[in-house]
Design a protein around this motif. Structure first.
Motif, PDB file in Angstrom:
ATOM      1  N   ARG A 117       0.845  -1.191   0.000  1.00 42.32           N
ATOM      2  CA  ARG A 117       0.000   0.000   0.000  1.00 42.32           C
ATOM      3  C   ARG A 117       0.882   1.243   0.000  1.00 42.32           C
ATOM      4  NH1 ARG A 117      -2.482   0.321   6.202  1.00 42.32           N
ATOM      5  NH2 ARG A 117      -0.595   1.135   7.190  1.00 42.32           N
ATOM      6  N   ASN A 118       0.325   2.356  -0.432  1.00 38.30           N
ATOM      7  CA  ASN A 118       1.031   3.629  -0.409  1.00 38.30           C
ATOM      8  C   ASN A 118       0.882   4.262   0.969  1.00 38.30           C
ATOM      9  OD1 ASN A 118       1.852   3.545  -3.147  1.00 38.30           O
ATOM     10  ND2 ASN A 118      -0.165   4.241  -3.796  1.00 38.30           N
ATOM     11  N   GLU A 119       2.021   4.649   1.562  1.00 38.33           N
ATOM     12  CA  GLU A 119       2.016   5.271   2.883  1.00 38.33           C
ATOM     13  C   GLU A 119       2.754   6.602   2.822  1.00 38.33           C
ATOM     14  OE1 GLU A 119       3.636   2.588   5.722  1.00 38.33           O
ATOM     15  OE2 GLU A 119       2.086   1.061   5.421  1.00 38.33           O
ATOM     16  N   ASN A 120       2.555   7.408   3.863  1.00 40.13           N
ATOM     17  CA  ASN A 120       3.251   8.697   3.929  1.00 40.13           C
ATOM     18  C   ASN A 120       4.756   8.477   4.016  1.00 40.13           C
ATOM     19  OD1 ASN A 120       0.897  10.225   3.870  1.00 40.13           O
ATOM     20  ND2 ASN A 120       0.659  10.176   6.085  1.00 40.13           N
ATOM     21  N   CYS A 127      10.035  12.926   4.434  1.00 39.12           N
ATOM     22  CA  CYS A 127       9.471  14.281   4.400  1.00 39.12           C
ATOM     23  C   CYS A 127       8.181  14.399   5.208  1.00 39.12           C
ATOM     24  CB  CYS A 127       9.218  14.712   2.961  1.00 39.12           C
ATOM     25  SG  CYS A 127       7.960  13.707   2.120  1.00 39.12           S
ATOM     26  N   LYS A 128       7.810  13.302   5.916  1.00 40.24           N
ATOM     27  CA  LYS A 128       6.578  13.280   6.716  1.00 40.24           C
ATOM     28  C   LYS A 128       5.330  13.520   5.873  1.00 40.24           C
ATOM     29  CE  LYS A 128       9.355  12.853  10.181  1.00 40.24           C
ATOM     30  NZ  LYS A 128       9.656  11.487  10.686  1.00 40.24           N
ATOM     31  N   GLY A 129       5.418  13.151   4.596  1.00 32.90           N
ATOM     32  CA  GLY A 129       4.256  13.275   3.731  1.00 32.90           C
ATOM     33  C   GLY A 129       4.105  14.615   3.042  1.00 32.90           C
ATOM     34  N   SER A 130       5.021  15.542   3.278  1.00 33.80           N
ATOM     35  CA  SER A 130       4.890  16.869   2.663  1.00 33.80           C
ATOM     36  C   SER A 130       5.340  16.876   1.202  1.00 33.80           C
ATOM     37  CB  SER A 130       5.707  17.904   3.445  1.00 33.80           C
ATOM     38  OG  SER A 130       7.105  17.692   3.254  1.00 33.80           O
ATOM     39  N   GLY A 131       6.236  15.958   0.842  1.00 26.79           N
ATOM     40  CA  GLY A 131       6.782  15.934  -0.509  1.00 26.79           C
ATOM     41  C   GLY A 131       7.975  16.848  -0.690  1.00 26.79           C
ATOM     42  N   CYS A 174      10.655  10.214  -2.082  1.00 24.77           N
ATOM     43  CA  CYS A 174       9.333  10.003  -2.687  1.00 24.77           C
ATOM     44  C   CYS A 174       9.132  10.803  -3.964  1.00 24.77           C
ATOM     45  CB  CYS A 174       8.233  10.352  -1.693  1.00 24.77           C
ATOM     46  SG  CYS A 174       8.182  12.110  -1.230  1.00 24.77           S
ATOM     47  N   SER A 175      10.179  11.526  -4.421  1.00 25.80           N
ATOM     48  CA  SER A 175      10.120  12.350  -5.642  1.00 25.80           C
ATOM     49  C   SER A 175       9.035  13.407  -5.569  1.00 25.80           C
ATOM     50  CB  SER A 175       9.909  11.458  -6.875  1.00 25.80           C
ATOM     51  OG  SER A 175      10.958  10.517  -6.992  1.00 25.80           O
ATOM     52  N   GLY A 176       8.749  13.873  -4.374  1.00 27.61           N
ATOM     53  CA  GLY A 176       7.801  14.979  -4.214  1.00 27.61           C
ATOM     54  C   GLY A 176       6.355  14.559  -4.068  1.00 27.61           C
ATOM     55  N   THR A 177       6.079  13.253  -4.113  1.00 24.00           N
ATOM     56  CA  THR A 177       4.681  12.814  -4.013  1.00 24.00           C
ATOM     57  C   THR A 177       4.191  12.749  -2.569  1.00 24.00           C
ATOM     58  OG1 THR A 177       5.276  10.465  -3.911  1.00 24.00           O
ATOM     59  CG2 THR A 177       4.947  11.435  -6.094  1.00 24.00           C
TER      60      THR A 177
END
Length: 268
Positions: free
Chosen positions: A40-43, A47-51, A100-103
């Motif tokens: 599954r895709n997770e944060n 970057c803590k999910g900020s991208g 994450c390449s900004g995602t």
């Protein structure tokens, strides 16, 4: 006439996921606990999910000024649409996270355990709440739907809570009667075959089927016997059969006698 667009930074629920889980016929009957891996895709932890690259922050979108929406027109004809620059996020990332390449999301393997209830039907989906993809901006996680697929059995078939079995017997067993060992999911069960049994005759063995999901009561096993005609007989064996047939007056074959009587009536 106005339109609408998603509000920037609004909480977004995570996606639901589906996993096809194959189990054996026996596991479906008795119930079991299964463990499996899925992705599954997770944060992103970097970057803590900020991208954004660590040490930097996403910047306010210059096109929509952080609203995530752009308006065109005026008066009564105002159109609201998602900002094409930031995709409705209200922010843009100049220095992207290398992980994450900004995602803001990465794909990870997860392991989950689930209890399969005894008597489950093929194609039923079980739900693990919150095991889908995590939400974004504080939104709730999605769910994981586990669809159970029961592998075919070499001997048995299922009809609701009953188990069906086709079992061959010899001409001698059918004619003279016998006692046979019937395989079940637990252990062989004795079944009496009365003399003169015809092919296609059904016997019901109580309590040897699948348990009910409602009350746990078990269905039955329905055994259909098929009288097998021998092949590749020796000349001696053929001779014995001819002698047997010649010794019979015809009354031993009730079905054949009834059929011949009908033919006689038809032509008369």
């Amino acid at each position: 006439m106005g339109g609408s667009a998603r509000r920037a930074n609004a909480p977004q629920a995570g996606n639901d996921l589906r996993y096809d889980l194959r189990i054996t016929f026996e596991e479906a009957a008795s119930g079991c606990e299964k463990s499996f891996d899925f992705y599954r895709n997770e944060n992103c932890e970097t970057c803590k999910g900020s991208g954004a690259k660590p040490g930097t922050q996403p910047q306010t979108c210059p096109t929509c000024k952080g609203s995530g929406q752009v308006r065109t027109g005026g008066g009564f004809m105002v159109t609201v649409r998602t900002c094409p620059t930031c995709g409705g996020e209200g922010k843009i990332i100049k220095d992207k996270c290398s992980n994450c390449s900004g995602t803001g999301r990465v794909r990870r393997k997860r392991n989950v355990k689930i209890r399969i209830p005894a008597g489950i039907q093929d194609g039923v989906s079980l739900v693990k709440r919150g095991e889908g993809e995590p939400g974004m901006r504080g939104g709730p996680a999605g769910d994981l739907y586990i669809t159970v697929q029961i592998k075919p059995h070499k001997l048995f078939k299922r009809d609701g809570s009953n188990i069906l079995l086709e079992m061959p017997i010899s001409i001698t067993q059918a004619a003279l009667g016998c006692e046979i060992d019937v395989p079940t999911l637990e252990k062989p069960v004795k079944q009496k075959i009365p003399e003169g049994t015809q092919t296609g005759t059904e016997f019901r063995i109580k309590g040897q089927g699948f348990p009910s999901l409602k009350n746990g009561s078990k269905g039955d096993m329905i055994v259909t016997v098929n009288v097998e005609v021998p092949r590749k007989l020796s000349e001696k064996q053929k001779d014995l059969l001819r002698q047997l047939d010649e010794s019979m007056g015809g009354k031993e074959y009730e079905g054949r006698k009834s059929f011949m009587d009908k033919i006689k009536d038809f032509f008369d």
